[in-house]
Design a protein around this motif. Structure first.
Motif, PDB file in Angstrom:
ATOM      1  N   GLY A 112      38.703  60.306 -73.610  1.00  0.00           N
ATOM      2  CA  GLY A 112      38.978  59.213 -72.710  1.00  0.00           C
ATOM      3  C   GLY A 112      37.957  58.052 -72.852  1.00  0.00           C
ATOM      4  O   GLY A 112      38.029  56.976 -72.864  1.00  0.00           O
ATOM      5  N   LYS A 113      36.729  58.726 -72.871  1.00  0.00           N
ATOM      6  CA  LYS A 113      35.574  57.824 -72.903  1.00  0.00           C
ATOM      7  C   LYS A 113      35.641  57.196 -74.266  1.00  0.00           C
ATOM      8  O   LYS A 113      35.409  55.771 -74.396  1.00  0.00           O
ATOM      9  CB  LYS A 113      34.149  58.716 -72.895  1.00  0.00           C
ATOM     10  CG  LYS A 113      33.182  57.891 -73.058  1.00  0.00           C
ATOM     11  CD  LYS A 113      31.854  58.610 -73.193  1.00  0.00           C
ATOM     12  CE  LYS A 113      30.468  58.078 -73.344  1.00  0.00           C
ATOM     13  NZ  LYS A 113      30.586  56.992 -74.226  1.00  0.00           N
ATOM     14  N   LYS A 114      35.949  57.619 -75.300  1.00  0.00           N
ATOM     15  CA  LYS A 114      35.953  57.118 -76.598  1.00  0.00           C
ATOM     16  C   LYS A 114      36.914  55.946 -76.656  1.00  0.00           C
ATOM     17  O   LYS A 114      36.675  54.873 -77.109  1.00  0.00           O
ATOM     18  CB  LYS A 114      36.221  58.140 -77.680  1.00  0.00           C
ATOM     19  CG  LYS A 114      36.042  57.673 -79.065  1.00  0.00           C
ATOM     20  CD  LYS A 114      36.113  58.566 -80.441  1.00  0.00           C
ATOM     21  CE  LYS A 114      35.830  58.007 -81.565  1.00  0.00           C
ATOM     22  NZ  LYS A 114      35.574  59.079 -82.516  1.00  0.00           N
ATOM     23  N   LEU A 115      38.176  56.404 -76.039  1.00  0.00           N
ATOM     24  CA  LEU A 115      39.165  55.426 -75.888  1.00  0.00           C
ATOM     25  C   LEU A 115      39.020  54.174 -75.179  1.00  0.00           C
ATOM     26  O   LEU A 115      39.068  52.741 -75.433  1.00  0.00           O
ATOM     27  CB  LEU A 115      40.649  55.967 -75.332  1.00  0.00           C
ATOM     28  CG  LEU A 115      41.913  55.219 -75.654  1.00  0.00           C
ATOM     29  CD1 LEU A 115      42.194  55.006 -77.000  1.00  0.00           C
ATOM     30  CD2 LEU A 115      42.919  56.098 -74.810  1.00  0.00           C
ATOM     31  N   ILE A 143      37.700  56.997 -59.412  1.00  0.00           N
ATOM     32  CA  ILE A 143      36.888  55.928 -58.859  1.00  0.00           C
ATOM     33  C   ILE A 143      35.538  56.143 -59.395  1.00  0.00           C
ATOM     34  O   ILE A 143      34.595  55.419 -59.703  1.00  0.00           O
ATOM     35  CB  ILE A 143      36.987  55.701 -57.472  1.00  0.00           C
ATOM     36  CG1 ILE A 143      38.521  55.236 -57.182  1.00  0.00           C
ATOM     37  CG2 ILE A 143      35.921  54.796 -56.718  1.00  0.00           C
ATOM     38  CD1 ILE A 143      38.752  55.266 -55.528  1.00  0.00           C
ATOM     39  N   ALA A 144      34.927  57.193 -59.160  1.00  0.00           N
ATOM     40  CA  ALA A 144      33.577  57.849 -59.292  1.00  0.00           C
ATOM     41  C   ALA A 144      33.296  57.519 -60.969  1.00  0.00           C
ATOM     42  O   ALA A 144      32.415  56.888 -61.412  1.00  0.00           O
ATOM     43  CB  ALA A 144      33.268  59.192 -59.017  1.00  0.00           C
ATOM     44  N   MET A 145      34.311  57.804 -61.845  1.00  0.00           N
ATOM     45  CA  MET A 145      34.308  57.792 -63.202  1.00  0.00           C
ATOM     46  C   MET A 145      34.132  56.429 -63.363  1.00  0.00           C
ATOM     47  O   MET A 145      33.149  55.835 -64.461  1.00  0.00           O
ATOM     48  CB  MET A 145      35.471  58.403 -64.020  1.00  0.00           C
ATOM     49  CG  MET A 145      35.677  58.116 -65.443  1.00  0.00           C
ATOM     50  SD  MET A 145      36.986  59.007 -66.207  1.00  0.00           S
ATOM     51  CE  MET A 145      38.251  57.832 -65.913  1.00  0.00           C
ATOM     52  N   TYR A 146      34.988  55.456 -62.932  1.00  0.00           N
ATOM     53  CA  TYR A 146      35.019  54.262 -63.466  1.00  0.00           C
ATOM     54  C   TYR A 146      33.798  53.548 -62.889  1.00  0.00           C
ATOM     55  O   TYR A 146      33.344  52.414 -63.452  1.00  0.00           O
ATOM     56  CB  TYR A 146      36.397  53.155 -62.777  1.00  0.00           C
ATOM     57  CG  TYR A 146      37.522  54.043 -63.461  1.00  0.00           C
ATOM     58  CD1 TYR A 146      37.544  53.992 -64.824  1.00  0.00           C
ATOM     59  CD2 TYR A 146      38.455  54.222 -62.579  1.00  0.00           C
ATOM     60  CE1 TYR A 146      38.898  54.420 -65.513  1.00  0.00           C
ATOM     61  CE2 TYR A 146      39.895  54.876 -63.241  1.00  0.00           C
ATOM     62  CZ  TYR A 146      40.046  54.880 -64.681  1.00  0.00           C
ATOM     63  OH  TYR A 146      41.058  55.263 -65.129  1.00  0.00           O
ATOM     64  N   GLU A 147      33.154  53.822 -61.533  1.00  0.00           N
ATOM     65  CA  GLU A 147      31.941  53.301 -61.376  1.00  0.00           C
ATOM     66  C   GLU A 147      30.740  53.563 -62.011  1.00  0.00           C
ATOM     67  O   GLU A 147      29.861  52.732 -62.360  1.00  0.00           O
ATOM     68  CB  GLU A 147      31.535  53.831 -59.726  1.00  0.00           C
ATOM     69  CG  GLU A 147      32.373  53.025 -58.692  1.00  0.00           C
ATOM     70  CD  GLU A 147      32.400  53.665 -57.406  1.00  0.00           C
ATOM     71  OE1 GLU A 147      31.623  54.955 -57.121  1.00  0.00           O
ATOM     72  OE2 GLU A 147      32.894  52.913 -56.313  1.00  0.00           O
ATOM     73  N   LYS A 148      30.789  54.718 -62.653  1.00  0.00           N
ATOM     74  CA  LYS A 148      29.772  55.197 -63.777  1.00  0.00           C
ATOM     75  C   LYS A 148      29.748  54.135 -64.930  1.00  0.00           C
ATOM     76  O   LYS A 148      28.797  53.975 -65.724  1.00  0.00           O
ATOM     77  CB  LYS A 148      30.084  56.367 -64.479  1.00  0.00           C
ATOM     78  CG  LYS A 148      29.524  57.494 -63.280  1.00  0.00           C
ATOM     79  CD  LYS A 148      29.473  59.042 -63.647  1.00  0.00           C
ATOM     80  CE  LYS A 148      29.267  60.110 -62.530  1.00  0.00           C
ATOM     81  NZ  LYS A 148      29.642  61.219 -62.901  1.00  0.00           N
ATOM     82  N   ARG A 149      31.075  53.465 -65.226  1.00  0.00           N
ATOM     83  CA  ARG A 149      31.141  52.486 -66.487  1.00  0.00           C
ATOM     84  C   ARG A 149      30.860  51.188 -65.976  1.00  0.00           C
ATOM     85  O   ARG A 149      31.308  50.388 -66.595  1.00  0.00           O
ATOM     86  CB  ARG A 149      32.656  52.823 -67.031  1.00  0.00           C
ATOM     87  CG  ARG A 149      32.761  54.323 -67.594  1.00  0.00           C
ATOM     88  CD  ARG A 149      34.013  54.131 -68.198  1.00  0.00           C
ATOM     89  NE  ARG A 149      34.126  53.515 -69.461  1.00  0.00           N
ATOM     90  CZ  ARG A 149      33.733  53.782 -70.799  1.00  0.00           C
ATOM     91  NH1 ARG A 149      33.415  55.119 -70.823  1.00  0.00           N
ATOM     92  NH2 ARG A 149      33.638  53.044 -71.894  1.00  0.00           N
ATOM     93  N   SER A 150      30.600  50.819 -64.407  1.00  0.00           N
ATOM     94  CA  SER A 150      29.934  49.781 -63.997  1.00  0.00           C
ATOM     95  C   SER A 150      31.293  48.928 -63.687  1.00  0.00           C
ATOM     96  O   SER A 150      31.170  47.634 -63.384  1.00  0.00           O
ATOM     97  CB  SER A 150      29.248  48.970 -65.096  1.00  0.00           C
ATOM     98  OG  SER A 150      28.027  49.614 -65.234  1.00  0.00           O
ATOM     99  N   TYR A 151      32.429  49.614 -63.409  1.00  0.00           N
ATOM    100  CA  TYR A 151      33.703  49.000 -62.605  1.00  0.00           C
ATOM    101  C   TYR A 151      33.417  48.921 -61.147  1.00  0.00           C
ATOM    102  O   TYR A 151      32.385  49.571 -60.781  1.00  0.00           O
ATOM    103  CB  TYR A 151      34.990  49.765 -63.001  1.00  0.00           C
ATOM    104  CG  TYR A 151      35.365  49.581 -64.420  1.00  0.00           C
ATOM    105  CD1 TYR A 151      36.301  48.491 -64.533  1.00  0.00           C
ATOM    106  CD2 TYR A 151      34.841  50.215 -65.309  1.00  0.00           C
ATOM    107  CE1 TYR A 151      36.706  48.437 -66.195  1.00  0.00           C
ATOM    108  CE2 TYR A 151      35.347  50.337 -66.606  1.00  0.00           C
ATOM    109  CZ  TYR A 151      36.329  49.062 -67.161  1.00  0.00           C
ATOM    110  OH  TYR A 151      36.431  49.100 -68.408  1.00  0.00           O
ATOM    111  N   ARG A 152      33.867  48.087 -60.512  1.00  0.00           N
ATOM    112  CA  ARG A 152      33.501  47.822 -59.088  1.00  0.00           C
ATOM    113  C   ARG A 152      34.835  47.254 -58.279  1.00  0.00           C
ATOM    114  O   ARG A 152      35.819  46.948 -58.808  1.00  0.00           O
ATOM    115  CB  ARG A 152      32.875  46.631 -58.750  1.00  0.00           C
ATOM    116  CG  ARG A 152      33.125  45.290 -59.216  1.00  0.00           C
ATOM    117  CD  ARG A 152      32.101  44.049 -59.062  1.00  0.00           C
ATOM    118  NE  ARG A 152      32.740  42.724 -58.964  1.00  0.00           N
ATOM    119  CZ  ARG A 152      33.226  42.084 -59.716  1.00  0.00           C
ATOM    120  NH1 ARG A 152      33.802  42.759 -60.908  1.00  0.00           N
ATOM    121  NH2 ARG A 152      33.616  41.215 -59.600  1.00  0.00           N
TER     122      ARG A 152
END
Length: 165
Positions: A112-115, A143-152
């Protein structure tokens, strides 16, 4: 599994080439989203028919992930869409992704991260200034996963096909 990950490849969806995978892809989506459905979240991907899967693939630039011949993941990136009920998605420099899933037996392996790395790079190279997504306000782990990728968080939206905002 590590060797399988090294064999992971991403292909841009082409109906003429991948059209026979729509049923398998729909099953993959149902399986990947099943744990969310079991928690009461009715994402469209939990129950959509194959026709909807294909329609959503055609909505943007879609990518399929494979290990060998096995279909293991998918994601669709969409440029601005003036018909989206979410006003943020209508902005010309905002791309959003949808129908993102990894086959359950490969979740947690980094696919998933690679994609996501791939589709983020693809969108920014295509002119995106921002990439957005939506998920259930109850999907705390996502939500936590996306926040780690700088989504807000931007705004709440209510889709007619879900039971959450």
């Amino acid at each position: 599994m590590a060797n399988a990950f090294n064999d992971f490849r991403i292909e841009k969806f082409e109906e003429s080439k991948h059209g026979d995978l729509i049923n398998k892809l729909t099953e993959l989506l149902h399986a990947a989203y099943r744990p969310l459905a079991e928690k009461g979240m009715r994402y469209l991907a939990t129950h959509q028919p194959p026709e909807t899967t294909l329609s959503r693939l055609k909505k943007g630039d879609s990518f399929l992930g494979f290990i060998g011949d096995e279909l293991v993941s998918t994601i669709t990136i969409v440029k601005e869409d003036p018909h989206e009920p979410c006003a943020w998605y209508q902005k010309p420099d905002v791309y959003f992704f949808t129908q993102f899933a990894v086959k359950p037996c490969y979740q947690g392996t980094g696919i998933g991260k690679k994609l996501m790395d791939f589709v983020e790079k693809y969108a920014f190279e295509d002119g995106a200034k921002e990439i957005a997504l939506d998920t259930s306000e109850h999907a705390h782990h996502l939500i936590a996963m996306y926040e780690k990728r700088s989504y807000r968080f931007v705004e709440y939206a209510q889709w007619s096909v879900t039971n959450y905002r």
